[in-house]
Design a protein around this motif. Structure first.
Motif, PDB file in Angstrom:
ATOM      1  N   PRO A  28     -26.686   1.275  22.823  1.00  0.00           N
ATOM      2  CA  PRO A  28     -26.307   2.381  23.715  1.00  0.00           C
ATOM      3  C   PRO A  28     -25.036   3.070  23.221  1.00  0.00           C
ATOM      4  CG  PRO A  28     -25.667   0.303  24.680  1.00  0.00           C
ATOM      5  CD  PRO A  28     -26.408  -0.013  23.419  1.00  0.00           C
ATOM      6  N   PRO A  29     -24.802   4.298  23.652  1.00  0.00           N
ATOM      7  CA  PRO A  29     -23.577   5.007  23.267  1.00  0.00           C
ATOM      8  C   PRO A  29     -22.335   4.284  23.826  1.00  0.00           C
ATOM      9  CG  PRO A  29     -25.085   6.471  24.462  1.00  0.00           C
ATOM     10  CD  PRO A  29     -25.681   5.117  24.471  1.00  0.00           C
ATOM     11  N   GLU A  30     -21.215   4.484  23.166  1.00  0.00           N
ATOM     12  CA  GLU A  30     -19.971   3.796  23.563  1.00  0.00           C
ATOM     13  C   GLU A  30     -19.569   4.171  24.990  1.00  0.00           C
ATOM     14  OE1 GLU A  30     -15.364   3.605  22.074  1.00  0.00           O
ATOM     15  OE2 GLU A  30     -16.929   3.861  20.560  1.00  0.00           O
ATOM     16  N   LYS A  31     -19.743   5.403  25.365  1.00  0.00           N
ATOM     17  CA  LYS A  31     -19.391   5.865  26.714  1.00  0.00           C
ATOM     18  C   LYS A  31     -20.204   5.110  27.766  1.00  0.00           C
ATOM     19  CE  LYS A  31     -17.401   8.994  29.391  1.00  0.00           C
ATOM     20  NZ  LYS A  31     -16.000   8.984  29.680  1.00  0.00           N
ATOM     21  N   ILE A  35     -19.144   2.520  30.987  1.00  0.00           N
ATOM     22  CA  ILE A  35     -19.665   2.634  32.350  1.00  0.00           C
ATOM     23  C   ILE A  35     -20.228   1.291  32.807  1.00  0.00           C
ATOM     24  CG2 ILE A  35     -21.471   3.713  33.760  1.00  0.00           C
ATOM     25  CD1 ILE A  35     -21.073   6.252  32.014  1.00  0.00           C
ATOM     26  N   LEU A  36     -20.950   0.617  31.928  1.00  0.00           N
ATOM     27  CA  LEU A  36     -21.496  -0.706  32.266  1.00  0.00           C
ATOM     28  C   LEU A  36     -20.368  -1.712  32.529  1.00  0.00           C
ATOM     29  CD1 LEU A  36     -24.440  -1.034  29.701  1.00  0.00           C
ATOM     30  CD2 LEU A  36     -24.595  -0.571  32.159  1.00  0.00           C
ATOM     31  N   ALA A  37     -19.325  -1.656  31.726  1.00  0.00           N
ATOM     32  CA  ALA A  37     -18.194  -2.572  31.913  1.00  0.00           C
ATOM     33  C   ALA A  37     -17.529  -2.331  33.265  1.00  0.00           C
ATOM     34  CB  ALA A  37     -17.194  -2.403  30.781  1.00  0.00           C
TER      35      ALA A  37
END
Length: 148
Positions: A28-31, A35-37
């Protein structure tokens, strides 16, 4: 990508969902990883607050204020333990933090304290005729000046 489910309340449930998302999307993209974190961490903080394991700045101020050694207090009083029990019969908080007041003598001797008191009086007068965002800013400033 799978949508995040904010109705999940426990960190375990959210962790399962995040693992499923990462299994479906291995890169997945870093952004999106940020969001998941946040999705996981915020839930954990809420749970820790409920269990009172999280020590905020305000909580630590209260804890530090009340951390007083019993032996230290006993050694300072002539009556020893009896002196402590006599102190706390009416108000247990008397042994935790002394009540400090500003006297007229303090205002005369400490120039910066006198200036601060004058500034507080000026801003309190301005607050009475101010509205909206300016009033909010003045209130915040007054709180900080009173703390000083």
């Amino acid at each position: 990508m799978i949508k995040l489910d904010y109705s999940l309340q426990t960190p375990e449930e959210r962790n399962q969902l995040v693992e499923q998302i990462l299994a479906d999307n291995p890169d997945p993209p870093e952004k999106y990883l940020e969001i998941l974190a946040d999705y996981l961490v915020l839930c954990m903080e809420k749970q820790e607050k409920k269990e009172k394991k999280l020590l905020t700045d305000n909580r630590m101020a209260t804890v530090n204020k009340r951390e007083t050694s019993f032996e230290g207090l006993v050694s300072q009083l002539e009556n020893g333990e009896d002196g402590i029990y006599n102190l706390i019969t009416e108000n247990k908080n008397t042994i935790f933090q002394p009540h400090i007041t500003i006297t007229k003598k303090d205002l005369e001797e400490i120039e910066s304290l006198k200036q601060l008191r004058e500034a507080i009086n000026i801003w309190e007068a301005k607050l009475k005729v101010t509205e909206g965002k300016d009033a909010f800013v003045i209130k915040k400033a007054l709180i900080e000046m009173r703390k000083d």
